[in-house]
Design a protein around this motif. Structure first.
Motif, PDB file in Angstrom:
ATOM      1  N   UNK A   1     -67.433  40.124   9.562  1.00 13.35           N
ATOM      2  CA  UNK A   1     -66.042  40.490   9.296  1.00 13.35           C
ATOM      3  C   UNK A   1     -65.733  41.978   9.458  1.00 13.35           C
TER       4      UNK A   1
ATOM      5  N   UNK B   1     -62.872  43.176  11.973  1.00  9.67           N
ATOM      6  CA  UNK B   1     -61.679  43.925  11.544  1.00  9.67           C
ATOM      7  C   UNK B   1     -61.516  45.208  12.356  1.00  9.67           C
ATOM      8  N   UNK B   2     -62.635  45.862  12.673  1.00 10.48           N
ATOM      9  CA  UNK B   2     -62.546  47.044  13.536  1.00 10.48           C
ATOM     10  C   UNK B   2     -61.965  46.657  14.896  1.00 10.48           C
TER      11      UNK B   2
ATOM     12  N   UNK C   1     -58.282  46.082  14.602  1.00 10.27           N
ATOM     13  CA  UNK C   1     -57.453  47.267  14.409  1.00 10.27           C
ATOM     14  C   UNK C   1     -57.411  48.130  15.666  1.00 10.27           C
TER      15      UNK C   1
ATOM     16  N   UNK D   1     -55.536  45.361  18.336  1.00 13.56           N
ATOM     17  CA  UNK D   1     -54.359  44.582  17.911  1.00 13.56           C
ATOM     18  C   UNK D   1     -54.302  43.218  18.602  1.00 13.56           C
TER      19      UNK D   1
ATOM     20  N   UNK E   1     -65.080  27.033  15.141  1.00 16.25           N
ATOM     21  CA  UNK E   1     -64.574  28.382  14.873  1.00 16.25           C
ATOM     22  C   UNK E   1     -64.774  28.730  13.401  1.00 16.25           C
ATOM     23  N   UNK E   2     -65.440  29.850  13.172  1.00 21.32           N
ATOM     24  CA  UNK E   2     -65.820  30.249  11.822  1.00 21.32           C
ATOM     25  C   UNK E   2     -64.847  31.289  11.269  1.00 21.32           C
ATOM     26  N   UNK E   3     -64.232  32.055  12.142  1.00 19.70           N
ATOM     27  CA  UNK E   3     -63.253  33.050  11.686  1.00 19.70           C
ATOM     28  C   UNK E   3     -62.322  33.376  12.832  1.00 19.70           C
ATOM     29  N   UNK E   4     -61.144  33.808  12.442  1.00 24.06           N
ATOM     30  CA  UNK E   4     -60.145  34.181  13.429  1.00 24.06           C
ATOM     31  C   UNK E   4     -59.227  35.204  12.778  1.00 24.06           C
ATOM     32  N   UNK E   5     -59.019  36.331  13.436  1.00 21.69           N
ATOM     33  CA  UNK E   5     -58.010  37.292  12.978  1.00 21.69           C
ATOM     34  C   UNK E   5     -56.938  37.312  14.057  1.00 21.69           C
ATOM     35  N   UNK E   6     -55.728  36.940  13.694  1.00 24.15           N
ATOM     36  CA  UNK E   6     -54.641  36.893  14.680  1.00 24.15           C
ATOM     37  C   UNK E   6     -54.107  38.302  14.898  1.00 24.15           C
TER      38      UNK E   6
ATOM     39  N   UNK F   1     -51.240  40.989  15.726  1.00 23.60           N
ATOM     40  CA  UNK F   1     -49.839  40.916  15.290  1.00 23.60           C
ATOM     41  C   UNK F   1     -48.862  40.662  16.427  1.00 23.60           C
TER      42      UNK F   1
ATOM     43  N   UNK G   1     -58.192  26.965  14.695  1.00 28.72           N
ATOM     44  CA  UNK G   1     -58.171  26.799  13.249  1.00 28.72           C
ATOM     45  C   UNK G   1     -59.573  27.083  12.740  1.00 28.72           C
ATOM     46  N   UNK G   2     -59.684  27.852  11.638  1.00 30.11           N
ATOM     47  CA  UNK G   2     -60.994  28.078  11.046  1.00 30.11           C
ATOM     48  C   UNK G   2     -61.540  26.720  10.617  1.00 30.11           C
TER      49      UNK G   2
END
Lengths: 272, 272
Positions: free
Chosen positions: B108, B112-113, B116, B119, B134-139, B141, B149-150
Motif C-alpha cells: 500500500x 499510494x506513492x 499521488x 493521479x 484483484x487485491x487492491x485498487x486506488x482509483x 481522481x 472490484x477488490x
C-alpha cells in the motif's frame, strides 16, 4: 428498502481464546473445523499441523482431517515451507462482507479526500461484540504513527472511533461495557464509568467523539458516527493527529462532513 | 528463511459454479457448509434461506442446519431484513490471508506513492487458479474509469496484471490457459495462442506487461511482476491510464520501480 450495509448490530462473537487455551470440543463438525481458523492471529499467521493440534487441544488425527477439509475447499493454503495459512479463497468470499470490504469501498473515496486534504491518518471502524474492528486505515505521510491494523481489534472505551460507536449502542450493551474492567492506556484514559457516561451523552449531542491522548500520549483522534438510520451508527470514521499543536475544533467539521457523506452512501435507497 | 507472503503458487480452486447449477452433494459436512459461502456473489451478497436452498440444491432442512452452524460461528450474519450475509468474523480472519490483506498492507505505501505521483489508477493482483484476483485498487481522481472490484476476478489473458502473472506461471499452467478459449474483450484483445506466447516471452525479457486497449478501448495498463524469489512472481502491480495520449514508455520505469520496492518488502528475510 434495502441497505447495502445493514448487518448484525452486535456480533455474537465470543472473546478470542487465550493463547494456549484449548478450544471447546463441543459443537458440530463444521464449527470444530471453523474454530481451527481462529487459531491464526496477526502474531502467528502461519501454523504447522502440530501448532494447530497444540493450540486447539484436538487430537492430531482430528486436526489432520479437519485441516484437510479446509485445504480442500480453500479456506487454508500451505506455504512453501508446508505451514498452513489463511487461503485466498476465504479472503475473496470475505470481501463480500457488508460490514467489511463493502463498507470500505463505499467509504474509501471520502477517506481519500480527507487524507489528501489533511495529510493525517484516516481510520474507519465498526463494532463487533464489545470491540472496535478497524476496516480501513490510510496512514498520513508525515502524521503521528498509529498502530492500527486492518482487521485488528481495540477496546471501545479509549479511541475516538470506539467512543463514537459506544455512544450509539443499545443501553444494555453500553452498561455491560461500562461494568467490565476498562483498560487504561495512558494517564488520560477515562476509566470511571460515570465520567464515561457523561462523555457518551455529549457525543450523542454533538455527533462527534474526541479522544485526547487517551490511547497514546502523542495522539488525538476526532471521530464521527456513520448512521444507517437516525440513531443507528453502523461504523465511525476518524482523523488521528499529533497531540502537539492539534486543533480538534478545525478537524470536527471535516470529520462530521465526511461521516455524513459516507452515511448517505450506505443508507437504504427508496425504491424508484 | 521465512517469507511473509509465500503461498500456494496455484490455487486448487474449482471454477465457480454456474448460476443455477446445484452444488455437489459429496464431500464432508464441513465442505458442504463451506460451499454455502460460495453462493454469495457481488451481484447477490444477501440471500434468504430459500435462495440458499435453491442455489445449492440441498434440501431446506440441510441448509437450515448448515447455515445455523455458519451463523453460530460468525461466518454468516443476518441483516435487518433477516437475509444472510457474509459475516465480519470471516472478514477478520480472512484479513490474515498472506496473499490478500497482508500483501496489500506491504504494497500500500508504494501504491499510494504511485497514485499521488501519477493521479492514475493503481492496481494490485494475484493469481488464483487461472484467473487474476484483484487485491487492491486506488482509483485516480480524474483517471479513466476502471471496473475492478477488490476481491473480483478477471481472466489472465487480457489485463496488464494478468499477462504479467501469466508470463511467470509454470509452463503446464500457461499451456492450459492458452489451450482454453480466450475471451475477447475488444478488437485488440490477443486471442491467438502463438501471438500470446511471443508476448509472454517478451514480458519475461522486459519484466513489464503492457495491455494496450485489450480490456476496454479507452484504457492502457502497464504492469510489472512482484517477485518473491527470482522467477517466482506472486503478484503484480499496474497503472491503468487513458488510451488517449497514453505514454507507456514514461510509465514503465515508474511501475517497474514500484514492483521492485514491493518485491523487497515481501521477500524472505535472512536470519540475523
Amino acid at each position: 428498502m434495502t441497505s447495502p450495509l445493514s448487518g448484525a448490530a452486535r456480533g455474537g462473537r465470543l472473546p478470542p481464546d487465550e493463547p494456549g487455551k484449548s478450544l471447546r470440543v463441543t459443537g458440530s463438525v463444521t464449527i470444530r473445523s471453523l474454530r481451527l481458523l481462529e487459531l491464526f492471529t496477526p502474531a502467528a499467521p502461519r501454523l504447522t499441523l502440530s501448532d494447530l493440534a497444540r493450540k486447539s487441544g484436538y487430537p492430531l488425527s482430528t486436526v489432520h482431517r479437519l485441516a484437510g477439509d479446509l485445504i480442500e475447499w480453500g479456506a487454508l493454503e500451505r506455504d512453501s515451507s508446508g505451514r498452513f495459512t489463511v487461503g485466498l479463497k476465504l479472503w475473496e468470499i470475505a470481501s463480500l462482507a457488508p460490514r467489511g470490504t463493502m463498507l470500505r469501498e463505499l467509504a474509501m473515496p471520502v477517506m481519500e479526500d480527507l487524507s489528501q486534504i489533511t495529510r493525517e491518518n484516516v481510520q474507519l471502524g465498526v463494532c463487533e461484540g464489545t470491540e472496535v474492528v478497524f476496516v480501513e486505515r490510510i496512514a498520513g505521510q508525515k502524521a503521528v504513527p498509529v498502530h492500527t491494523r486492518v482487521g485488528g481489534r481495540f477496546p471501545l472505551t479509549a479511541s475516538g472511533i470506539g467512543l463514537a460507536l459506544l455512544a450509539y449502542m443499545p443501553a444494555d450493551v453500553q452498561e455491560a461495557v461500562l461494568a467490565a474492567p476498562i483498560e487504561k492506556f495512558t494517564e488520560r484514559t477515562i476509566t470511571d464509568p460515570s465520567v464515561l457516561r457523561r462523555v457518551l451523552a455529549e457525543i450523542r449531542r454533538s455527533e462527534v467523539a474526541i479522544s485526547d491522548r487517551q490511547v497514546t500520549m502523542d495522539a488525538v483522534s476526532v471521530a464521527a458516527p456513520i448512521f444507517e438510520r437516525p440513531g443507528t451508527a453502523i461504523a465511525a470514521v476518524s482523523l488521528v493527529v499529533s497531540a502537539e499543536g492539534a486543533s480538534p475544533s478545525t478537524l470536527v467539521p471535516l470529520v462530521r462532513a465526511a461521516a455524513r457523506t459516507i452515511s448517505r452512501a450506505v443508507r437504504p435507497r427508496p425504491p424508484l
